[in-house]
Design a protein around this motif. Structure first.
Motif, PDB file in Angstrom:
ATOM      1  N   GLU A 362     -21.422 -14.851 -50.158  1.00 27.64           N
ATOM      2  CA  GLU A 362     -22.586 -14.960 -49.454  1.00 27.64           C
ATOM      3  C   GLU A 362     -22.235 -14.872 -47.854  1.00 27.64           C
ATOM      4  O   GLU A 362     -23.093 -14.457 -46.892  1.00 27.64           O
ATOM      5  CB  GLU A 362     -23.403 -16.297 -49.601  1.00 27.64           C
ATOM      6  N   LEU A 363     -20.991 -15.679 -47.427  1.00 27.47           N
ATOM      7  CA  LEU A 363     -20.581 -15.507 -46.141  1.00 27.47           C
ATOM      8  C   LEU A 363     -20.312 -13.866 -45.873  1.00 27.47           C
ATOM      9  O   LEU A 363     -20.775 -13.450 -44.621  1.00 27.47           O
ATOM     10  CB  LEU A 363     -19.305 -16.248 -45.770  1.00 27.47           C
ATOM     11  N   LEU A 364     -19.985 -13.186 -46.645  1.00 28.98           N
ATOM     12  CA  LEU A 364     -19.599 -11.691 -46.476  1.00 28.98           C
ATOM     13  C   LEU A 364     -20.957 -11.087 -46.339  1.00 28.98           C
ATOM     14  O   LEU A 364     -20.910 -10.029 -45.589  1.00 28.98           O
ATOM     15  CB  LEU A 364     -18.773 -11.256 -47.517  1.00 28.98           C
ATOM     16  N   VAL A 365     -21.751 -11.178 -47.099  1.00 25.98           N
ATOM     17  CA  VAL A 365     -23.187 -10.750 -47.001  1.00 25.98           C
ATOM     18  C   VAL A 365     -23.897 -10.824 -45.650  1.00 25.98           C
ATOM     19  O   VAL A 365     -24.277  -9.950 -45.171  1.00 25.98           O
ATOM     20  CB  VAL A 365     -24.307 -11.218 -48.194  1.00 25.98           C
ATOM     21  N   LEU A 366     -23.657 -12.296 -45.187  1.00 26.79           N
ATOM     22  CA  LEU A 366     -24.392 -12.655 -43.876  1.00 26.79           C
ATOM     23  C   LEU A 366     -23.545 -11.871 -42.937  1.00 26.79           C
ATOM     24  O   LEU A 366     -24.269 -11.099 -41.822  1.00 26.79           O
ATOM     25  CB  LEU A 366     -24.225 -13.940 -43.678  1.00 26.79           C
ATOM     26  N   LEU A 367     -22.296 -11.741 -42.840  1.00 29.80           N
ATOM     27  CA  LEU A 367     -21.493 -10.851 -41.905  1.00 29.80           C
ATOM     28  C   LEU A 367     -21.896  -9.336 -42.081  1.00 29.80           C
ATOM     29  O   LEU A 367     -21.919  -8.888 -40.799  1.00 29.80           O
ATOM     30  CB  LEU A 367     -20.126 -11.137 -42.005  1.00 29.80           C
ATOM     31  N   GLN A 368     -22.263  -8.900 -43.091  1.00 33.61           N
ATOM     32  CA  GLN A 368     -22.445  -7.476 -43.172  1.00 33.61           C
ATOM     33  C   GLN A 368     -24.007  -7.083 -42.762  1.00 33.61           C
ATOM     34  O   GLN A 368     -24.303  -6.176 -42.288  1.00 33.61           O
ATOM     35  CB  GLN A 368     -22.389  -7.129 -44.804  1.00 33.61           C
ATOM     36  N   LEU A 369     -24.827  -8.261 -42.776  1.00 30.33           N
ATOM     37  CA  LEU A 369     -26.117  -8.006 -42.186  1.00 30.33           C
ATOM     38  C   LEU A 369     -26.174  -8.505 -40.806  1.00 30.33           C
ATOM     39  O   LEU A 369     -27.256  -7.985 -40.087  1.00 30.33           O
ATOM     40  CB  LEU A 369     -26.935  -9.261 -42.942  1.00 30.33           C
ATOM     41  N   ILE A 376     -25.393 -20.422 -38.503  1.00 28.49           N
ATOM     42  CA  ILE A 376     -26.082 -20.015 -39.532  1.00 28.49           C
ATOM     43  C   ILE A 376     -24.969 -19.832 -40.504  1.00 28.49           C
ATOM     44  O   ILE A 376     -25.151 -20.088 -41.876  1.00 28.49           O
ATOM     45  CB  ILE A 376     -26.485 -18.412 -39.385  1.00 28.49           C
ATOM     46  N   LEU A 377     -23.687 -19.540 -40.228  1.00 31.66           N
ATOM     47  CA  LEU A 377     -22.731 -19.198 -41.130  1.00 31.66           C
ATOM     48  C   LEU A 377     -22.129 -20.677 -41.702  1.00 31.66           C
ATOM     49  O   LEU A 377     -21.977 -20.784 -42.753  1.00 31.66           O
ATOM     50  CB  LEU A 377     -21.525 -18.443 -40.499  1.00 31.66           C
ATOM     51  N   LEU A 378     -22.043 -21.703 -40.714  1.00 30.85           N
ATOM     52  CA  LEU A 378     -21.797 -22.960 -41.377  1.00 30.85           C
ATOM     53  C   LEU A 378     -22.890 -23.627 -42.107  1.00 30.85           C
ATOM     54  O   LEU A 378     -22.601 -24.156 -43.246  1.00 30.85           O
ATOM     55  CB  LEU A 378     -21.533 -23.944 -40.152  1.00 30.85           C
ATOM     56  N   TYR A 433     -32.269 -13.438 -46.083  1.00 28.06           N
ATOM     57  CA  TYR A 433     -31.014 -13.947 -46.160  1.00 28.06           C
ATOM     58  C   TYR A 433     -30.827 -14.516 -47.433  1.00 28.06           C
ATOM     59  O   TYR A 433     -30.060 -14.477 -48.261  1.00 28.06           O
ATOM     60  CB  TYR A 433     -30.923 -14.907 -44.979  1.00 28.06           C
ATOM     61  N   SER A 434     -31.635 -15.428 -47.824  1.00 29.02           N
ATOM     62  CA  SER A 434     -31.786 -16.301 -49.033  1.00 29.02           C
ATOM     63  C   SER A 434     -31.760 -15.428 -50.298  1.00 29.02           C
ATOM     64  O   SER A 434     -30.864 -15.489 -51.257  1.00 29.02           O
ATOM     65  CB  SER A 434     -32.780 -17.424 -49.020  1.00 29.02           C
TER      66      SER A 434
END
Length: 457
Positions: A362-369, A376-378, A433-434
């Motif tokens: 999910e961290l990789l997904v957020l970074l890709q977005l 937000i990452l924390l 995001y979710s």
């Protein structure tokens, strides 16, 4: 002239931090030394209950004693009370052993455990408050303070004796003389800095953030016990484990200070994940995992002080209380085992694997977005600790069906969307995001499960 005064004050604070760290070593060592001296061939009845009594009072009362020290005008009174209870505990131990020719009674052991528990609780919240406010919430100072307790416990487990007990008590009394006056805070400490700026976080955001930090510390406690329990215990390894925990906690503040909190947490989680996947390979994997997970100790304490500024005692107490559930969970997980190939085989280990995998995906997904905001990452890490563990626990131990899985995933998507909204203030973005994070992590999980099943067949 002002710079010279400031430099002098900082040197004084550094000396205070070193004294507080050594006091932490002594207090934890004294408490365990007392308890071990009560163990005799004729006084084994109720020992587990006595150790539980001590730990409950020492850890679970810290939110209350922490709130109390925050309200005190003269913080040093908390230290006085701690020393008073520790002196009573040592005297009670000496009197009990000297007069108990037929063994130590359960009532006497309970009294001593109670005195030690309160003395320990009072000291920890005083020390946590003292170091946080005189270091401007510096993670290096926080790491120094929290690190030494583990070594104190290890030394007492190996060398406990009446001589060591009284050396502990005398040293505590002497060192406390150097901390008997209230020390002024440095400019920009948590108590002063946040009173001068407009803190925008709402009560709800603060509570949610503290709950997430609590959950992470509970997770850390469980993982730490998982790593340490895999190492055969003898005098040498006990001291080794104490040193590993101490240097890990000490180094965590320096690591986060120089590479940043987010980078440090991501690197730590990655190393812990690798260690969990290879637990049975070699004892050095356990040592590395134990060192790495302890790196997070000063980071979580620093973040708690930022979330709830001016309440450093309460912050310290909340995170200390979070250690107990994880500690008890690790010992109640009797089914936890490691196969010879190094793969985790128990339900609890599978849950840990699922949690860490989900967080990384999910961290990789957020970074890709394109999401780069640290909060937000924390939040992604903290939210997943709550939702992933809760859902998997229900599925494994209560009701594992396709319907339960589907309903659970929908609830998780809704809950995480609301959690993200607290940080983004954008409802559409939060639920995107979710939805994307959970959908991708779920589908990848199913994909890898199919691969492993096919390989096993």
């Amino acid at each position: 002239m002002k710079n010279n005064t400031s430099d002098t004050l900082r040197v004084q604070h550094l000396v205070q931090h070193i004294i507080c760290a050594f006091l932490h070593f002594l207090v934890d060592g004294l408490c365990l030394c007392c308890l071990y001296l009560l163990i005799t061939p004729t006084s084994t009845t109720g020992l587990i209950g006595i150790f539980i009594t001590y730990n409950v009072l020492a850890f679970l009362t810290q939110p209350l004693t922490g709130h109390w020290v925050d309200q005190m005008k003269h913080k040093q009174r908390m230290l006085y009370m701690s020393i008073f209870f520790l002196i009573l505990a040592v005297l009670a131990t000496s009197f009990t052993i000297a007069t108990g020719s037929k063994g130590v009674s359960l009532a006497s052991m309970t009294l001593i455990a109670t005195l030690l528990g309160f003395g320990n609780s009072f000291f920890h919240v005083w020390g946590g408050k003292q170091v946080a406010t005189t270091s401007a919430n510096d993670m290096r100072a926080l790491g120094l303070f929290v690190s030494t307790g583990a070594m104190g416990l290890a030394v007492s487990m190996v060398f406990y004796s009446w001589t060591l007990l009284y050396v502990y008590l005398l040293s505590i009394c002497i060192l406390s003389l150097f901390t008997m006056r209230d020390t002024p805070e440095v400019p920009g400490s948590p108590s002063t800095l946040f009173n001068k700026i407009h803190w925008k976080s709402t009560t709800t955001v603060t509570v949610v953030a503290l709950i997430l930090l609590f959950a992470f510390v509970m997770f850390r406690s469980f993982i730490g016990e998982l790593f340490s329990s895999g190492i055969t215990k003898n005098n040498s390894t006990i001291l080794l484990l104490g040193g590993i925990c101490m240097f890990g906690k000490m180094a965590g503040g320096w690591l986060a200070k120089y590479i940043g909190i987010l980078r440090a947490l991501l690197a730590i989680l990655f190393v812990v994940f690798v260690c969990l996947m290879n637990l049975g390979v070699h004892w050095s994997v356990l040592v590395l995992g134990l060192f790495t997970i302890n790196l997070t100790m000063p980071i979580t304490l620093h973040l708690a002080n930022r979330v709830l500024p001016g309440k450093e005692g309460l912050d310290f107490g909340i995170l200390a209380a979070a250690l107990m559930p994880g500690y008890l969970l690790s010992y109640s997980s009797s089914s936890l085992s490691i196969s010879q190939s190094g793969w985790l085989t128990s339900v609890e280990a599978i849950m840990l694997w699922a949690l860490l995998s989900t967080i990384l995906i999910e961290l990789l997904v957020l970074l890709q977005l394109g999401e780069r905001r640290k909060k937000i990452l924390l939040a992604c890490v903290a939210i997943n600790i709550l939702t992933n563990v809760s859902l998997n626990y229900y599925l494994f131990f209560v009701n594992y069906t396709d319907t339960a899985l589907l309903v659970g995933e929908v609830i998780v998507v809704l809950f995480e969307g609301l959690c993200y909204y607290f940080f983004t203030k954008n409802l559409v973005q939060s639920f995107i995001y979710s939805l994307l994070c959970n959908a991708i992590s779920f589908l990848l999980g199913e994909f890898f499960q199919l691969i492993f099943t096919a390989a096993g067949a």
